[in-house]
Design a protein around this motif. Structure first.
Motif: not given
Lengths: 233, 116
Positions: B14-24
């Protein structure tokens, strides 16, 4: 013995008559042939991974998007609409002059029979979860000259960067637009231009904040080039 | 024990979703269509463009732009810094956080900083 054989024959004859008369089950065809690549339930991809995994356009809002007669005809004789397929990033490769489409990775869409296409299209037209978005759009009657329309599309809005406006002019990462008016309901075109992310949060089409007036002009232009392309066939 | 592990996985995802996608990942989904798989400005869409997209590996032009300018042009589009409107605004596609990550990704591509 003879009598019972007659009865069996009669029953078989009746059964086959009934199955010929009954229409094709569109939902059954959808479930059997379409859902491996198309999402008919939603929601649209919420993450990049889900976007990359998508193999064909989402169909869960097909009834808000497509023109039924186009669906019927296209499914019998499918042709490519997205020059670089979906997801486009999976079908390109670096070339001598820059990136190019890697045709070896693209597959052709399957065709279905007329009766199947009629049944599937009827089923798809029932899928309308986005009626509210469609209801917000009002298409004004009117038209635009091809020249003015093209200037708006190409120069003012920059849409040709990603879309072909004729078979040999424009960009490749989005669907061709010279057939858009044949394929799509005008209100859908307007709504998708206004806010692509309302339909598909991770789409690679940006929201360019196009004004109401310009959206009308874009729809009119797509109708002009759509008619031209239909006549050319 | 298993429950705790599941909880930890759930929390992490869920943290991953909150943090959004990576720049790459955002770059290779949205930017390469014009700026190219290698960031060299030679994407599949450029053939008929009147203005060729920026080569993100070019140190000279990329070091001439500040991080704030790069942020602005991604969020608001080319016209916002008097450049081509073929570069669209991506403010409805990315969060501000994701745009900052993209700016960092651009710095990695050009291996340069502003003014260097």
């Amino acid at each position: 013995m003879k009598k019972s054989a007659h009865k069996v024959l009669l029953a078989i004859a009746l059964l086959s008559l009934a199955s010929t008369a009954s229409a094709v089950d569109g939902m059954a065809v959808l479930q059997k042939d379409c859902v491996a690549c198309h999402d008919i339930k939603g929601p649209a991809p919420q993450t990049l991974q889900a976007l990359w995994d998508r193999k064909g356009p989402d169909l869960f809002y097909a009834g808000n998007k497509y023109r039924q007669e186009w669906l019927v005809s296209w499914m019998q004789k499918p042709v490519r609409i997205r020059p670089a397929g979906e997801f486009y990033g999976d079908h390109i490769k670096p070339g001598a002059k820059g990136d190019e489409i890697d045709s070896s990775t693209l597959t052709n869409h399957m065709a279905i029979t007329e009766s199947e296409a009629v049944a599937v299209a009827a089923e798809l037209m029932k899928l309308k979860p986005n009626d509210e978005l469609i209801a917000k759009e009002k298409i004004e009657p009117g038209t635009i000259s091809k020249m003015m329309g093209e200037m708006n599309f190409d120069k003012f809005q920059g849409c040709m960067a990603c879309h072909l406006i004729e078979p040999e002019y424009g960009g490749f990462s989005g669907p061709e637009v010279y057939t858009a008016a044949q394929r799509l309901q005008p209100e859908f075109i307007a709504s998708f231009i206004r806010k692509p992310q309302a339909w598909d949060p991770k789409t690679w089409m940006p929201n360019k904040h196009v004004s109401d007036q310009s959206i009308q002009k874009l729809v009119q232009y797509l109708q002009v080039i759509g008619k031209e392309s239909a006549h050319a066939k | 024990m298993l429950n705790k592990l599941l909880f930890a996985i759930l929390l992490a995802s869920s943290f991953h979703v909150l943090a959004g996608e990576t720049g790459l990942d955002n770059y290779k989904t949205y930017c390469i269509q014009c700026h190219g798989m290698e960031g060299n400005g030679k994407g599949i869409n450029v053939r008929d463009m009147s203005v060729i997209p920026r080569d993100h590996t070019d140190v000279k032009s990329m070091s001439a732009r500040s991080d704030d300018e790069l942020f602005k042009v991604i969020k608001e589009g080319g016209a916002s810094i008097s450049k081509s409107n073929l570069m669209p605004p991506w403010g409805e596609t990315f969060s501000d956080e994701e745009i900052k990550d993209l700016v960092q990704h651009l710095r990695e591509l050009c291996k340069c900083k502003y003014g260097s």
